[in-house]
Write an enzyme that holds these catalytic residues in place. Sequence first.
Site, PDB file in Angstrom:
ATOM      1  N   GLU A 189       0.854  -1.197   0.000  1.00 49.41           N
ATOM      2  CA  GLU A 189       0.000   0.000   0.000  1.00 49.41           C
ATOM      3  C   GLU A 189       0.883   1.238   0.000  1.00 49.41           C
ATOM      4  OE1 GLU A 189      -3.422   1.040  -0.123  1.00 49.41           O
ATOM      5  OE2 GLU A 189      -2.307   2.925  -0.156  1.00 49.41           O
ATOM      6  N   ARG A 213      -0.179   4.526   0.344  1.00 50.98           N
ATOM      7  CA  ARG A 213      -0.738   5.696   1.019  1.00 50.98           C
ATOM      8  C   ARG A 213      -0.043   6.026   2.342  1.00 50.98           C
ATOM      9  NH1 ARG A 213      -6.116   7.680   0.598  1.00 50.98           N
ATOM     10  NH2 ARG A 213      -6.549   6.026  -0.911  1.00 50.98           N
ATOM     11  N   GLY A 236     -25.532  15.492  -8.633  1.00 50.18           N
ATOM     12  CA  GLY A 236     -26.445  15.209  -7.510  1.00 50.18           C
ATOM     13  C   GLY A 236     -26.496  13.731  -7.183  1.00 50.18           C
ATOM     14  N   HIS A 262     -42.598  -4.242  18.696  1.00 48.41           N
ATOM     15  CA  HIS A 262     -43.325  -2.982  18.779  1.00 48.41           C
ATOM     16  C   HIS A 262     -42.845  -2.200  19.997  1.00 48.41           C
ATOM     17  CE1 HIS A 262     -46.595  -0.114  18.521  1.00 48.41           C
ATOM     18  NE2 HIS A 262     -46.791  -0.290  19.816  1.00 48.41           N
TER      19      HIS A 262
HETATM   20  P1  FAD Z   1      -9.609   1.875  -2.500  1.00 49.69           P
HETATM   21  O1  FAD Z   1     -10.295   2.003  -1.196  1.00 49.69           O
HETATM   22  O2  FAD Z   1      -9.540   3.072  -3.370  1.00 49.69           O
HETATM   23  O3  FAD Z   1      -8.149   1.324  -2.178  1.00 49.69           O
HETATM   24  C1  FAD Z   1      -7.158   1.180  -3.123  1.00 49.69           C
HETATM   25  C2  FAD Z   1      -5.808   1.423  -2.459  1.00 49.69           C
HETATM   26  O4  FAD Z   1      -4.784   1.032  -3.360  1.00 49.69           O
HETATM   27  C3  FAD Z   1      -5.544   2.881  -2.118  1.00 49.69           C
HETATM   28  O5  FAD Z   1      -5.288   3.040  -0.751  1.00 49.69           O
HETATM   29  C4  FAD Z   1      -4.327   3.246  -2.977  1.00 49.69           C
HETATM   30  O6  FAD Z   1      -3.429   4.117  -2.287  1.00 49.69           O
HETATM   31  C5  FAD Z   1      -3.692   1.903  -3.201  1.00 49.69           C
HETATM   32  N1  FAD Z   1      -2.899   1.818  -4.434  1.00 49.69           N
HETATM   33  C6  FAD Z   1      -3.246   2.199  -5.689  1.00 49.69           C
HETATM   34  N2  FAD Z   1      -2.268   1.918  -6.574  1.00 49.69           N
HETATM   35  C7  FAD Z   1      -1.273   1.352  -5.852  1.00 49.69           C
HETATM   36  C8  FAD Z   1       0.001   0.834  -6.192  1.00 49.69           C
HETATM   37  N3  FAD Z   1       0.448   0.817  -7.466  1.00 49.69           N
HETATM   38  N4  FAD Z   1       0.778   0.338  -5.195  1.00 49.69           N
HETATM   39  C9  FAD Z   1       0.348   0.328  -3.911  1.00 49.69           C
HETATM   40  N5  FAD Z   1      -0.851   0.791  -3.540  1.00 49.69           N
HETATM   41  C10 FAD Z   1      -1.656   1.286  -4.489  1.00 49.69           C
HETATM   42  N6  FAD Z   1     -18.716   2.960  -0.060  1.00 49.69           N
HETATM   43  C11 FAD Z   1     -19.610   2.383   0.778  1.00 49.69           C
HETATM   44  O7  FAD Z   1     -19.891   1.193   0.644  1.00 49.69           O
HETATM   45  N7  FAD Z   1     -20.212   3.106   1.773  1.00 49.69           N
HETATM   46  C12 FAD Z   1     -19.955   4.418   1.966  1.00 49.69           C
HETATM   47  O8  FAD Z   1     -20.513   5.032   2.878  1.00 49.69           O
HETATM   48  C13 FAD Z   1     -19.028   5.040   1.096  1.00 49.69           C
HETATM   49  N8  FAD Z   1     -18.738   6.351   1.257  1.00 49.69           N
HETATM   50  C14 FAD Z   1     -17.828   6.933   0.421  1.00 49.69           C
HETATM   51  C15 FAD Z   1     -17.570   8.285   0.590  1.00 49.69           C
HETATM   52  C16 FAD Z   1     -16.671   8.916  -0.240  1.00 49.69           C
HETATM   53  C17 FAD Z   1     -16.404  10.382  -0.040  1.00 49.69           C
HETATM   54  C18 FAD Z   1     -15.996   8.177  -1.262  1.00 49.69           C
HETATM   55  C19 FAD Z   1     -15.004   8.838  -2.150  1.00 49.69           C
HETATM   56  C20 FAD Z   1     -16.254   6.825  -1.428  1.00 49.69           C
HETATM   57  C21 FAD Z   1     -17.173   6.188  -0.595  1.00 49.69           C
HETATM   58  N9  FAD Z   1     -17.491   4.843  -0.740  1.00 49.69           N
HETATM   59  C22 FAD Z   1     -18.415   4.260   0.081  1.00 49.69           C
HETATM   60  C23 FAD Z   1     -16.849   3.996  -1.773  1.00 49.69           C
HETATM   61  C24 FAD Z   1     -15.689   3.179  -1.155  1.00 49.69           C
HETATM   62  O9  FAD Z   1     -14.781   4.057  -0.557  1.00 49.69           O
HETATM   63  C25 FAD Z   1     -15.014   2.342  -2.224  1.00 49.69           C
HETATM   64  O10 FAD Z   1     -15.961   1.532  -2.878  1.00 49.69           O
HETATM   65  C26 FAD Z   1     -13.942   1.438  -1.595  1.00 49.69           C
HETATM   66  O11 FAD Z   1     -12.979   2.212  -0.957  1.00 49.69           O
HETATM   67  C27 FAD Z   1     -13.305   0.552  -2.667  1.00 49.69           C
HETATM   68  O12 FAD Z   1     -12.268  -0.197  -2.116  1.00 49.69           O
HETATM   69  P2  FAD Z   1     -11.001  -0.628  -2.982  1.00 49.69           P
HETATM   70  O13 FAD Z   1     -10.136  -1.388  -2.037  1.00 49.69           O
HETATM   71  O14 FAD Z   1     -11.429  -1.249  -4.228  1.00 49.69           O
HETATM   72  O15 FAD Z   1     -10.273   0.728  -3.382  1.00 49.69           O
HETATM   73  P1  NAI Z   2     -22.549   9.170  -8.788  1.00 49.26           P
HETATM   74  O1  NAI Z   2     -22.350   8.342  -9.982  1.00 49.26           O
HETATM   75  O2  NAI Z   2     -23.281   8.600  -7.620  1.00 49.26           O
HETATM   76  O3  NAI Z   2     -23.290  10.512  -9.170  1.00 49.26           O
HETATM   77  C1  NAI Z   2     -22.789  11.418 -10.106  1.00 49.26           C
HETATM   78  C2  NAI Z   2     -23.912  12.312 -10.569  1.00 49.26           C
HETATM   79  O4  NAI Z   2     -23.356  13.380 -11.309  1.00 49.26           O
HETATM   80  C3  NAI Z   2     -24.917  11.603 -11.468  1.00 49.26           C
HETATM   81  O5  NAI Z   2     -26.213  11.816 -10.966  1.00 49.26           O
HETATM   82  C4  NAI Z   2     -24.694  12.262 -12.840  1.00 49.26           C
HETATM   83  O6  NAI Z   2     -25.878  12.360 -13.609  1.00 49.26           O
HETATM   84  C5  NAI Z   2     -24.180  13.635 -12.449  1.00 49.26           C
HETATM   85  N1  NAI Z   2     -23.350  14.303 -13.448  1.00 49.26           N
HETATM   86  C6  NAI Z   2     -22.355  13.772 -14.206  1.00 49.26           C
HETATM   87  N2  NAI Z   2     -21.799  14.714 -14.989  1.00 49.26           N
HETATM   88  C7  NAI Z   2     -22.436  15.874 -14.728  1.00 49.26           C
HETATM   89  C8  NAI Z   2     -22.332  17.223 -15.215  1.00 49.26           C
HETATM   90  N3  NAI Z   2     -21.429  17.551 -16.124  1.00 49.26           N
HETATM   91  N4  NAI Z   2     -23.170  18.170 -14.728  1.00 49.26           N
HETATM   92  C9  NAI Z   2     -24.087  17.827 -13.783  1.00 49.26           C
HETATM   93  N5  NAI Z   2     -24.229  16.582 -13.290  1.00 49.26           N
HETATM   94  C10 NAI Z   2     -23.427  15.629 -13.749  1.00 49.26           C
HETATM   95  O7  NAI Z   2     -21.069   9.641  -8.369  1.00 49.26           O
HETATM   96  P2  NAI Z   2     -20.500  10.329  -7.060  1.00 49.26           P
HETATM   97  O8  NAI Z   2     -21.587  10.983  -6.274  1.00 49.26           O
HETATM   98  O9  NAI Z   2     -19.340  11.124  -7.494  1.00 49.26           O
HETATM   99  O10 NAI Z   2     -20.003   9.085  -6.229  1.00 49.26           O
HETATM  100  C11 NAI Z   2     -19.096   8.168  -6.801  1.00 49.26           C
HETATM  101  C12 NAI Z   2     -19.263   6.817  -6.201  1.00 49.26           C
HETATM  102  O11 NAI Z   2     -18.715   6.754  -4.900  1.00 49.26           O
HETATM  103  C13 NAI Z   2     -20.721   6.391  -6.003  1.00 49.26           C
HETATM  104  O12 NAI Z   2     -21.298   5.934  -7.178  1.00 49.26           O
HETATM  105  C14 NAI Z   2     -20.556   5.295  -5.014  1.00 49.26           C
HETATM  106  O13 NAI Z   2     -20.174   4.141  -5.692  1.00 49.26           O
HETATM  107  C15 NAI Z   2     -19.409   5.792  -4.134  1.00 49.26           C
HETATM  108  N6  NAI Z   2     -19.926   6.399  -2.902  1.00 49.26           N
HETATM  109  C16 NAI Z   2     -20.760   5.679  -2.087  1.00 49.26           C
HETATM  110  C17 NAI Z   2     -21.282   6.230  -0.941  1.00 49.26           C
HETATM  111  C18 NAI Z   2     -22.213   5.434  -0.113  1.00 49.26           C
HETATM  112  O14 NAI Z   2     -22.307   4.233  -0.325  1.00 49.26           O
HETATM  113  N7  NAI Z   2     -22.915   6.025   0.853  1.00 49.26           N
HETATM  114  C19 NAI Z   2     -20.953   7.578  -0.522  1.00 49.26           C
HETATM  115  C20 NAI Z   2     -20.101   8.266  -1.450  1.00 49.26           C
HETATM  116  C21 NAI Z   2     -19.602   7.670  -2.575  1.00 49.26           C
END
Ligand code: FAD
Ligand code: NAI
Length: 471
Positions: A36, A38, A185, A450
């Site tokens: 990793e 990060r 949104g 309930h």
């Molecule tokens: P990542 O979590 O992105 O992990 C990949 C890791 O690989 C990173 O730490 C990166 O540094 C490392 N890496 C990349 N390339 C290399 C390399 N060459 N060598 C070594 N390390 C490397 N999902 C939910 O289910 N519930 C939520 O509430 C939710 N909230 C979210 C809120 C936000 C703001 C965001 C951005 C995402 C959210 N998600 C949520 C989505 C969720 O974070 C991702 O689906 C999840 O992190 C995916 O896991 P991953 O391990 O595939 O990737």
């Molecule tokens: P998203 O795919 O959920 O939503 C993006 C939105 O932006 C869509 O509604 C799309 O129509 C709109 N859009 C795209 N281009 C646009 C433009 N030019 N102008 C106006 N609107 C535009 O993507 P988002 O919110 O960025 O999240 C990415 C992913 O991260 C999610 O799909 C989800 O997989 C993950 N995530 C999950 C969370 C959770 O599980 N609670 C929380 C946050 C992220």
Amino acid sequence: ASPSEEKDLVIIGGGVAGYVAAIKAGQEGLKVACIEKRGTLGGTCLNVGCIPSKSLLNNSHLYHQILHDTKNRGIDVGDVKLNLEQMMKAKETSVSGLTKGIEFLFKKNGVEYIRGTGTFADENTVAINLVDGGETSVRGKNIIIATGSEATPFPGLTIDEKKVITSTGAIALKQVPKKMVVIGGGIIGLEMGSVWSRLGAEVTVVEFLGQIGGPGMDADISKSIQKTLGKQGMKFKLNTKVMQGDDSGDTVKLDLEAAKGGKPETVEADVVLVAIGRRPYTQGLGLENIGLETDNRGRLVIDQEYRTKIPHIRVIGDCTFGPMLAHKAEEEAVAAIEYITKNYGHVNYGAIPSVMYTHPEVAWVGQNEVELKEAGVKYKVGTFPFSANSRAKTNLDSEGMVKFLADAETDRILGVHIVGPNAGEMIAEGTLALEYGASTEDVGRTSHAHPTLAEAFKEAAMATYSKAIHA
Ligand code: FAD
Ligand code: NAI
């Protein structure tokens, strides 16, 4: 073990996909290393995603509730002030506790943690540029790529994470912006927009489509949550395209146009949140060194056992197909290890829940009405409003509803859609029902305590095959 010793499995990426695979592999007795870059484990989810955003959502909700929703409950409060620095510290404490917890689990399960950037040297060797300086390499009989995803940038705007931000900037702002415009949104736009709106920012969400919530959200549920978020102060511009932006001044200007063509307009904001989706991240992996390619959306192509065309190299999580969700990544991690050790694995992609952690929460699993219509499936609908649920009423928190979609002939549950208090916990019951192939009658004939919010779930099921009692 020295890093150069050959492992049974090398994992690139220590996010949810990578770290869960590493722990599971350790439990199965494999010699495993996880790379990793990060500096901390847990990936996007723990460091800059799920966990910090939920900390801010929880605490900003409390703040907003104390400001606006205590008098009628018989609680008079004095001077309420926001201490943003402390709110951010609380978030950091949760994050660091959890990321360190994974390091502990690595030790417990014999996983070697290598802090550095991994690049394929050949099909079995990963060269590593170490975080603390220097280089090494590790060989693996099997390799899992779990490098995750990154925010999709908006052409013409430069992300500085201060004025033009992604979710990473949105969980770390130093002060509450006066005006924030959110491009997109979807889930990130609505969750992070909620946080800053509750803390006092004037938030406008610009969405290209005719409904908010991103892919998968049911249209009725989307309308309902939009109304509630609107009452909380968020503004929405739907069917609107952001054409271009100008971030050269102190504020950011965005040119908007109706999606189907129309009068252009310019909006101005102190902070613009770009939330138009995420894209797979495979930069620097050296895919070209082993002849692996990505598809037109940047995803690594795999078969049903997560194998690339080089069979001992597998891919899981955000950098391949499917919803970008932490729990989806986790399921794939366990299944991929089972394929390596036992030759079978299982993920039911039809029963992966989605949750949006606004207030009220939105949660769903299975198909929505549009998807069922497109597939030509005959279905029936049953709904129950939280305004008729005793617990929601006593909690003075009764906006929203539960909606079931079931096969018109067999009554088998096809989808569950909830907007309401604790929807994110309640959807676990819907997911279990879907996974077990339950009918709405199975749920409706199951006793629910309930007074609980879960009774709304039971009554919506009853409303699908018969009638709810309290509606
Ligand atoms: P990542 O979590 O992105 O992990 C990949 C890791 O690989 C990173 O730490 C990166 O540094 C490392 N890496 C990349 N390339 C290399 C390399 N060459 N060598 C070594 N390390 C490397 N999902 C939910 O289910 N519930 C939520 O509430 C939710 N909230 C979210 C809120 C936000 C703001 C965001 C951005 C995402 C959210 N998600 C949520 C989505 C969720 O974070 C991702 O689906 C999840 O992190 C995916 O896991 P991953 O391990 O595939 O990737
Ligand atoms: P998203 O795919 O959920 O939503 C993006 C939105 O932006 C869509 O509604 C799309 O129509 C709109 N859009 C795209 N281009 C646009 C433009 N030019 N102008 C106006 N609107 C535009 O993507 P988002 O919110 O960025 O999240 C990415 C992913 O991260 C999610 O799909 C989800 O997989 C993950 N995530 C999950 C969370 C959770 O599980 N609670 C929380 C946050 C992220």
